[in-house]
Design a protein around this motif. Structure first.
Motif, PDB file in Angstrom:
ATOM      1  N   LEU A  70      -6.186 -10.548  10.167  1.00 31.46           N
ATOM      2  CA  LEU A  70      -5.362 -10.239   8.993  1.00 31.46           C
ATOM      3  C   LEU A  70      -6.227 -10.099   7.752  1.00 31.46           C
ATOM      4  CD1 LEU A  70      -2.330 -12.665   9.531  1.00 31.46           C
ATOM      5  CD2 LEU A  70      -2.625 -10.317  10.366  1.00 31.46           C
ATOM      6  N   LEU A  71      -7.202 -11.003   7.612  1.00 31.09           N
ATOM      7  CA  LEU A  71      -8.097 -10.957   6.448  1.00 31.09           C
ATOM      8  C   LEU A  71      -8.911  -9.667   6.440  1.00 31.09           C
ATOM      9  CD1 LEU A  71      -9.430 -14.634   6.384  1.00 31.09           C
ATOM     10  CD2 LEU A  71      -7.701 -13.618   4.889  1.00 31.09           C
ATOM     11  N   TYR A  72      -9.343  -9.242   7.629  1.00 34.71           N
ATOM     12  CA  TYR A  72     -10.105  -7.991   7.683  1.00 34.71           C
ATOM     13  C   TYR A  72      -9.241  -6.828   7.195  1.00 34.71           C
ATOM     14  CZ  TYR A  72     -13.931  -4.968   8.955  1.00 34.71           C
ATOM     15  OH  TYR A  72     -14.993  -4.096   8.869  1.00 34.71           O
ATOM     16  N   GLY A  73      -7.982  -6.817   7.617  1.00 34.57           N
ATOM     17  CA  GLY A  73      -7.083  -5.750   7.188  1.00 34.57           C
ATOM     18  C   GLY A  73      -6.839  -5.742   5.699  1.00 34.57           C
ATOM     19  N   ILE A  74      -6.717  -6.931   5.102  1.00 33.17           N
ATOM     20  CA  ILE A  74      -6.528  -7.010   3.651  1.00 33.17           C
ATOM     21  C   ILE A  74      -7.773  -6.474   2.941  1.00 33.17           C
ATOM     22  CG2 ILE A  74      -6.152  -8.548   1.691  1.00 33.17           C
ATOM     23  CD1 ILE A  74      -4.736 -10.481   3.653  1.00 33.17           C
ATOM     24  N   ALA A 189      -6.424 -14.167  -0.969  1.00 31.17           N
ATOM     25  CA  ALA A 189      -5.807 -12.921  -0.520  1.00 31.17           C
ATOM     26  C   ALA A 189      -4.637 -13.109   0.434  1.00 31.17           C
ATOM     27  CB  ALA A 189      -6.873 -12.043   0.153  1.00 31.17           C
ATOM     28  N   LEU A 190      -4.615 -14.241   1.160  1.00 28.73           N
ATOM     29  CA  LEU A 190      -3.573 -14.442   2.173  1.00 28.73           C
ATOM     30  C   LEU A 190      -2.754 -15.699   1.911  1.00 28.73           C
ATOM     31  CD1 LEU A 190      -2.242 -13.625   4.861  1.00 28.73           C
ATOM     32  CD2 LEU A 190      -4.029 -14.916   6.044  1.00 28.73           C
ATOM     33  N   PHE A 191      -3.421 -16.831   1.827  1.00 31.55           N
ATOM     34  CA  PHE A 191      -2.678 -18.091   1.701  1.00 31.55           C
ATOM     35  C   PHE A 191      -1.975 -18.208   0.350  1.00 31.55           C
ATOM     36  CE2 PHE A 191      -6.048 -19.840   4.800  1.00 31.55           C
ATOM     37  CZ  PHE A 191      -5.358 -19.323   5.874  1.00 31.55           C
ATOM     38  N   GLY A 232       6.008  -7.176   8.872  1.00 27.23           N
ATOM     39  CA  GLY A 232       5.217  -5.969   8.642  1.00 27.23           C
ATOM     40  C   GLY A 232       4.188  -6.088   7.540  1.00 27.23           C
ATOM     41  N   GLY A 233       3.901  -7.325   7.133  1.00 34.17           N
ATOM     42  CA  GLY A 233       2.829  -7.549   6.163  1.00 34.17           C
ATOM     43  C   GLY A 233       3.266  -7.765   4.730  1.00 34.17           C
ATOM     44  N   ARG A 234       4.496  -7.319   4.400  1.00 32.00           N
ATOM     45  CA  ARG A 234       5.071  -7.520   3.058  1.00 32.00           C
ATOM     46  C   ARG A 234       4.124  -7.128   1.917  1.00 32.00           C
ATOM     47  NH1 ARG A 234       7.070 -12.703   5.041  1.00 32.00           N
ATOM     48  NH2 ARG A 234       5.872 -13.851   3.478  1.00 32.00           N
ATOM     49  N   GLY A 235       3.266  -6.162   2.145  1.00 34.57           N
ATOM     50  CA  GLY A 235       2.350  -5.742   1.094  1.00 34.57           C
ATOM     51  C   GLY A 235       1.176  -6.680   0.897  1.00 34.57           C
ATOM     52  N   ILE A 236       1.170  -7.814   1.600  1.00 37.16           N
ATOM     53  CA  ILE A 236       0.032  -8.740   1.544  1.00 37.16           C
ATOM     54  C   ILE A 236      -1.026  -8.266   2.535  1.00 37.16           C
ATOM     55  CG2 ILE A 236      -0.699 -11.135   1.925  1.00 37.16           C
ATOM     56  CD1 ILE A 236       2.195 -11.964   1.145  1.00 37.16           C
ATOM     57  N   PRO A 238      -1.796  -4.913   4.777  1.00 37.81           N
ATOM     58  CA  PRO A 238      -1.307  -3.531   4.888  1.00 37.81           C
ATOM     59  C   PRO A 238      -0.565  -3.285   6.201  1.00 37.81           C
ATOM     60  CG  PRO A 238      -3.579  -3.561   4.086  1.00 37.81           C
ATOM     61  CD  PRO A 238      -3.248  -4.971   4.483  1.00 37.81           C
ATOM     62  N   GLY A 239       0.600  -2.665   6.107  1.00 39.73           N
ATOM     63  CA  GLY A 239       1.399  -2.404   7.289  1.00 39.73           C
ATOM     64  C   GLY A 239       0.684  -1.532   8.302  1.00 39.73           C
ATOM     65  N   GLY A 240      -0.110  -0.576   7.825  1.00 38.52           N
ATOM     66  CA  GLY A 240      -0.857   0.292   8.721  1.00 38.52           C
ATOM     67  C   GLY A 240      -1.871  -0.482   9.543  1.00 38.52           C
ATOM     68  N   TRP A 241      -2.489  -1.492   8.911  1.00 38.22           N
ATOM     69  CA  TRP A 241      -3.442  -2.322   9.657  1.00 38.22           C
ATOM     70  C   TRP A 241      -2.728  -3.113  10.748  1.00 38.22           C
ATOM     71  CZ3 TRP A 241      -8.382  -2.949  10.699  1.00 38.22           C
ATOM     72  CH2 TRP A 241      -8.789  -4.129  11.333  1.00 38.22           C
ATOM     73  N   LEU A 242      -1.578  -3.682  10.417  1.00 41.75           N
ATOM     74  CA  LEU A 242      -0.844  -4.460  11.419  1.00 41.75           C
ATOM     75  C   LEU A 242      -0.474  -3.598  12.610  1.00 41.75           C
ATOM     76  CD1 LEU A 242       1.528  -6.859   9.450  1.00 41.75           C
ATOM     77  CD2 LEU A 242      -0.421  -7.456  10.880  1.00 41.75           C
ATOM     78  N   ARG A 243      -0.048  -2.367  12.350  1.00 43.27           N
ATOM     79  CA  ARG A 243       0.312  -1.484  13.471  1.00 43.27           C
ATOM     80  C   ARG A 243      -0.907  -1.247  14.365  1.00 43.27           C
ATOM     81  NH1 ARG A 243       3.534   0.584   9.393  1.00 43.27           N
ATOM     82  NH2 ARG A 243       2.012   2.148   8.738  1.00 43.27           N
ATOM     83  N   GLU A 244      -2.071  -1.093  13.768  1.00 40.42           N
ATOM     84  CA  GLU A 244      -3.292  -0.896  14.543  1.00 40.42           C
ATOM     85  C   GLU A 244      -3.709  -2.178  15.267  1.00 40.42           C
ATOM     86  OE1 GLU A 244      -5.200   2.063  14.951  1.00 40.42           O
ATOM     87  OE2 GLU A 244      -3.256   2.771  14.239  1.00 40.42           O
ATOM     88  N   ALA A 245      -3.626  -3.297  14.563  1.00 43.43           N
ATOM     89  CA  ALA A 245      -4.115  -4.571  15.110  1.00 43.43           C
ATOM     90  C   ALA A 245      -3.255  -5.069  16.257  1.00 43.43           C
ATOM     91  CB  ALA A 245      -4.172  -5.619  14.005  1.00 43.43           C
ATOM     92  N   LEU A 246      -1.965  -4.760  16.231  1.00 41.42           N
ATOM     93  CA  LEU A 246      -1.028  -5.319  17.198  1.00 41.42           C
ATOM     94  C   LEU A 246      -0.681  -4.330  18.301  1.00 41.42           C
ATOM     95  CD1 LEU A 246       1.331  -7.150  14.684  1.00 41.42           C
ATOM     96  CD2 LEU A 246      -0.714  -8.016  15.826  1.00 41.42           C
ATOM     97  N   ARG A 247      -1.522  -3.325  18.483  1.00 41.80           N
ATOM     98  CA  ARG A 247      -1.344  -2.335  19.538  1.00 41.80           C
ATOM     99  C   ARG A 247      -2.147  -2.767  20.763  1.00 41.80           C
ATOM    100  NH1 ARG A 247      -3.608   2.692  20.056  1.00 41.80           N
ATOM    101  NH2 ARG A 247      -4.673   2.780  18.044  1.00 41.80           N
ATOM    102  N   SER A 248      -1.583  -2.570  21.957  1.00 38.97           N
ATOM    103  CA  SER A 248      -2.336  -2.846  23.191  1.00 38.97           C
ATOM    104  C   SER A 248      -3.527  -1.903  23.256  1.00 38.97           C
ATOM    105  CB  SER A 248      -1.459  -2.617  24.424  1.00 38.97           C
ATOM    106  OG  SER A 248      -0.453  -3.583  24.499  1.00 38.97           O
TER     107      SER A 248
END
Length: 316
Positions: A70-74, A189-191, A232-236, A238-248
């Protein structure tokens, strides 16, 4: 039988030995919270007998890896770290001798994100032994050199091979890109945006936070991280990163696959997981709007009890 009764049955029947904590969120609300007691450790350091409650920090062990993703995506969204396709060795220019190894020239950051580095790495020994590469890395004078100088075992990108060293490299790239230690960047950035103020991040022998296994959170705050993923990340993040990170991306075993430092169970009810030694689990199940956070003390042992609790919650 409802969720509460199923969970109580697992605990009553002794099917979750070493149980420390359970938090369940449904639809964004905490709907179940249970805590236990027993011996605990902080990355191998005995803490004695602990009676857990909502405010007790707990080792996440390798669930830390999923938080690092998550931190990498942020950081990527802020333009502070390279895209996953960037070369890995180029991020560590202080090792020109290693960069000359032709077997490592094609390594990318994505190979680290998916644990497909193809390096000789073994974490089968107990996490108390320097025969375990993650422990040896934590004891090494330079963790990044320790990882990058591992011999090439096979071509990168071909096969998933569990590697805490991959996460250590990601933590290093985050720290370099953001100009601050990974735990400081996490706080900001996250907590911080999640309202999480109480956390700890255990450090290795080199004084660097253990990106692979060192994060300590309250189970309710671990669940809040899961809720962020569900939302979906709530803007914290990025939603695009989550879609990539959580793909098989890489098969592990049947429907059990890997994304970017997250496990993906690709079944009819798809769910994503962070998993850590001792029974640490974070499970996000979008279809039912469920988040399950479990902590336990079965370090270097079977974590079946935590999985039994998750199955009870999910009704599986």
């Amino acid at each position: 039988m409802g969720m509460d009764e199923r969970v109580e049955a697992v605990l009553r029947d002794g099917r979750a030995p070493g149980f420390h904590g359970l938090v369940v969120m449904r639809g964004g609300e905490v709907v179940l919270e249970r805590y236990g007691a027993g011996p605990d450790h902080r990355l191998g350091e005995p803490l004695g007998h602990v009676t857990f409650d909502r405010d007790t920090l707990h080792d996440l062990r390798s669930v830390s890896k999923s938080v690092v993703s998550l931190l990498y995506g942020i950081a990527l969204g802020d333009g502070l770290v390279p895209e996953p396709g960037a070369g890995l060795m180029a991020q560590f220019p202080e090792y020109p001798d290693l960069a000359e190894d032709p077997g490592k020239a094609h390594l990318t950051i994505e190979h680290a994100l998916t644990m497909t580095l193809g390096l000789d790495w073994n974490e089968d020994a107990p996490y108390t032994s320097p025969l375990n590469d993650e422990i040896a890395m934590e004891l090494a004078p330079d963790r990044y050199r320790y990882v990058l100088e591992r011999p090439v075992a096979e071509e990168a990108g071909k096969r998933w091979r569990y590697c805490g060293g991959a996460t250590a490299l990601l933590g290093g790239i985050i720290a370099r890109g953001t100009g601050r230690p990974v735990e400081e960047y996490a706080a900001e950035a996250l907590f911080g945006p999640l309202g999480i103020t109480d956390f700890a991040w255990t450090k290795g022998g080199d004084g660097v936070a253990s990106a692979a296994a060192g994060l300590r959170l309250r189970p309710v705050d671990l669940a809040a991280v899961g809720q962020l993923v569900l939302d979906g990340g709530r803007g914290i993040v990025p939603g695009g990163w989550l879609r990539e990170a959580l793909r098989s991306r890489v098969p592990i075993d049947g429907s059990f696959t890997y994304g970017y430092q997250w496990y993906v169970v690709d079944e009819e009810r798809r769910r994503v997981q962070g998993r850590g030694n001792g029974g640490q689990l974070l499970v996000v199940e979008p279809e039912e709007e469920l988040v399950v956070a479990v902590t336990g003390g079965n370090y270097d042992q079977d974590s079946a009890g935590s999985h039994a609790l998750v199955a009870a919650v999910l009704g599986l």
